[in-house]
Write an enzyme that holds these catalytic residues in place. Structure first.
Site, PDB file in Angstrom:
ATOM      1  N   CYS A  78       0.796  -1.035   0.144  1.00  0.00           N
ATOM      2  CA  CYS A  78       0.175   0.139   0.025  1.00  0.00           C
ATOM      3  C   CYS A  78       0.927   1.431   0.038  1.00  0.00           C
ATOM      4  CB  CYS A  78      -1.005  -0.186   1.103  1.00  0.00           C
ATOM      5  SG  CYS A  78      -2.469   0.910   0.835  1.00  0.00           S
ATOM      6  N   HIS A 163      -3.553  -5.043   1.790  1.00  0.00           N
ATOM      7  CA  HIS A 163      -2.934  -5.298   3.025  1.00  0.00           C
ATOM      8  C   HIS A 163      -2.813  -6.876   3.619  1.00  0.00           C
ATOM      9  CE1 HIS A 163      -2.496  -1.225   4.842  1.00  0.00           C
ATOM     10  NE2 HIS A 163      -3.308  -0.899   3.795  1.00  0.00           N
ATOM     11  N   GLU A 165      -1.034  -8.228   5.575  1.00  0.00           N
ATOM     12  CA  GLU A 165      -0.613  -8.487   7.234  1.00  0.00           C
ATOM     13  C   GLU A 165      -2.214  -8.390   7.941  1.00  0.00           C
ATOM     14  OE1 GLU A 165      -0.545  -5.631   5.684  1.00  0.00           O
ATOM     15  OE2 GLU A 165      -1.019  -3.912   6.812  1.00  0.00           O
TER      16      GLU A 165
HETATM   17  N1  GLN Z   1      -4.060   6.334   0.787  1.00  0.00           N
HETATM   18  C1  GLN Z   1      -2.640   6.058   1.768  1.00  0.00           C
HETATM   19  C2  GLN Z   1      -1.670   6.982   1.063  1.00  0.00           C
HETATM   20  O1  GLN Z   1      -1.976   7.677  -0.071  1.00  0.00           O
HETATM   21  C3  GLN Z   1      -2.211   4.588   1.620  1.00  0.00           C
HETATM   22  C4  GLN Z   1      -3.452   3.727   2.016  1.00  0.00           C
HETATM   23  C5  GLN Z   1      -2.766   2.496   2.797  1.00  0.00           C
HETATM   24  O2  GLN Z   1      -1.390   2.300   2.991  1.00  0.00           O
HETATM   25  N2  GLN Z   1      -3.466   1.734   3.340  1.00  0.00           N
HETATM   26  O3  GLN Z   1      -0.539   7.158   1.561  1.00  0.00           O
END
Ligand code: GLN
Length: 189
Positions: A78, A163, A165
């Protein structure tokens, strides 16, 4: 096996717990000295602007880039995927779009089939997730949602928009530890 987990902000504790469950030694990384002697690296999800500011503040950008580019097995999830892109650490030859799935579907779960991942589809949890907007020829796309890459690999770097995890599925962490073991085998004694 010591695996560094970037612990500036975000979901680092869940990653550390999973690693410990696999018998690896997690180490929270907040300063360049914390990177000393680590065998693998996790860049967790969180808020990429906060994480980027922390990386700059602590002088972590250069050491992190060196570590990943020298082949240290790395799992990025992410915000971690965003941090590796051309506009941040510039380790992966790709750009990302933050919060790409829009307001209505900011968070969702879906079953995802990943090419090269044995054991069937995985449950992928997307939380205000990015997608990969554009990527170069060295980047292998492993999975897409709505035609947008959400899991990619370049050598020893595996980066996903969701994610792992947060589910029971430990296959990504297993992949990371296997990559560490394989690298150790190949290293000259
Ligand atoms: N929306 C977050 C960002 O742009 C990332 C979201 C996440 O890591 N779950 O930093």
């Amino acid at each position: 096996m010591i695996v560094g987990v970037l612990a500036i902000q975000g979901d680092f504790e869940a990653h550390a717990a999973l690693l410990a469950g696999f018998g690896a030694e997690p180490r929270e990384v907040r300063t360049p000295a914390d990177l000393e002697g680590i065998d693998g690296l996790i860049l967790p999800g969180g808020e990429s602007t906060t994480m980027t500011l922390g990386i700059e503040r602590e002088g972590l950008a250069e050491p992190l880039r060196d570590l990943v580019e020298s082949g240290t097995p790395t799992l990025a999830t992410c915000a971690g995927l965003i941090i590796l892109d051309r506009n941040h650490l510039d380790v992966l030859d790709l750009t990302t779009r933050r919060n790409a799935f829009g307001r209505q579907v900011r968070s969702f779960e879906t079953n995802l089939e990943l090419s090269g991942l044995d054991g069937g589809p995985l449950r992928a949890v997307f939380i205000r997730a990015p997608w990969v907007e554009e990527c170069g020829p060295d980047v292998e796309v492993l999975a897409e949602v709505d035609g947008h890459p959400v899991a990619v690999r370049d050598g020893n770097v595996l980066a996903v928009a969701f994610h792992p995890e947060l589910t029971e599925d430990g296959r990504f962490h297993r992949w990371l530890l296997d990559a560490v073991a394989m690298r150790a085998e190949k290293a000259p004694a």
